[in-house]
Write a protein that holds these residues in place. Structure first.
Motif, mmCIF file in Angstrom:
data_model
loop_
_atom_site.group_PDB
_atom_site.id
_atom_site.type_symbol
_atom_site.label_atom_id
_atom_site.label_comp_id
_atom_site.label_asym_id
_atom_site.label_seq_id
_atom_site.Cartn_x
_atom_site.Cartn_y
_atom_site.Cartn_z
ATOM 1 N N LEU A 1 -8.786 2.334 3.288
ATOM 2 C CA LEU A 1 -8.430 1.917 2.017
ATOM 3 C C LEU A 1 -10.323 1.925 1.437
ATOM 4 O O LEU A 1 -10.516 0.768 0.831
ATOM 5 C CB LEU A 1 -7.940 0.650 1.688
ATOM 6 N N LEU B 1 -7.530 5.918 -4.523
ATOM 7 C CA LEU B 1 -6.570 4.809 -4.789
ATOM 8 C C LEU B 1 -5.905 5.017 -6.051
ATOM 9 O O LEU B 1 -6.343 5.550 -7.149
ATOM 10 C CB LEU B 1 -7.280 3.420 -4.944
ATOM 11 N N VAL C 1 0.815 -1.242 -0.088
ATOM 12 C CA VAL C 1 0.041 -0.008 -0.003
ATOM 13 C C VAL C 1 0.970 1.195 -0.071
ATOM 14 O O VAL C 1 0.636 2.146 -0.797
ATOM 15 C CB VAL C 1 -0.862 0.026 1.150
#
Length: 254
Positions: A218, A190, A85
């Protein structure tokens, strides 16, 4: 490198690239695989300063630089999922498949029950470094030794189990990384497709506790549950792990 897409596989804390050994053959024909051992871990690069997730991620990013790669597909487990990530946050990922990623606590938070379990496991391994390996020749010994990270630890070979134990004992960065006050900051937009794949029988990061936090950090990610596996799903079901990674990549390129 070939014309196949590059895929980086990142392991969890105290482990090594060997954590992916049963998954690699399932992906090798489709991807150019990059499977490093993390800095500060047994067999990996040394860390010049303190052991932090940022520093370990920096080393993984340098690996991409040295190979002349801009952005690659990345899959990671636990610490490796967190690193994936963070690499996406830096613009280095074409897609991310994070298996039970770490870092889903508050910044500057002291280790809670999950990290405390890992710290106890490390201390026990250090204390039994000469006693435990002979027990790995028995399936029951492997199952007990791996009970916190796998449902079916007995599926490991003796050599795999001993290697995993040696990686745990030989991880110089373990205590600093497990005591880190860093966390995974929210990534609200994202930069690439992200799949968060949570082990249904995860005893380190129980899904009921950590999946809701992951959804907040997220919110644009695709979430899937992995049945029948523990925190390190590559032990229990490498085929399921490989399929989940491929689905993530195809979701981003299809």
């Amino acid at each position: 490198m070939t014309d196949r897409p590059a895929l980086m596989l990142l392991h969890g804390v105290t482990m090594s690239a060997a954590a992916w050994d049963d998954v690699v053959p399932l992906l090798a024909e489709r991807f150019d695989l990059i499977v490093p051992t993390a800095a500060g871990h047994r067999g990996g690069p040394t860390l010049a300063a303190g052991a932090t997730i940022a520093a370990v991620t920096d080393t993984a990013e340098r690996e991409l630089d040295e190979r002349g790669l801009d952005a690659v597909h990345i899959a990671g487990n636990s610490m490796g999922g967190w690193m994936a990530v963070e690499l996406a946050r830096r613009g280095r990922a074409r897609s991310v498949c994070a298996f039970s990623p770490a870092g889903l606590w508050e910044k500057n938070e002291k280790p809670g029950a999950s990290r405390a379990t890992l710290i106890r496991t490390k201390k026990l391994a250090d204390a039994t470094r000469h006693l435990a390996p002979p027990l790995m020749k028995f399936g029951s010994g492997r199952r007990i030794a791996m009970r916190d990270i796998a449902v079916h630890g007995d599926r490991m070979t003796r050599q795999q189990a001993v290697r995993s134990f040696q990686d745990l004992v030989g991880c110089e960065a373990a205590y600093e990384l497990l005591d880190t006050r860093e966390n995974m900051e929210p990534l609200l937009e994202l930069p690439c497709p992200v799949t968060v794949a949570w082990a249904a029988h995860d005893r380190i990061f129980p899904p009921a506790e950590f999946v809701p936090v992951a959804r907040q950090r997220l919110p644009g990610a695709r979430f899937v549950a992995l049945p029948g596996v523990g925190h390190v799903p590559m032990i229990d079901d490498p085929e399921l792990c490989a399929r989940t990674i491929v689905e993530t990549i195809e979701d981003g390129t299809g």
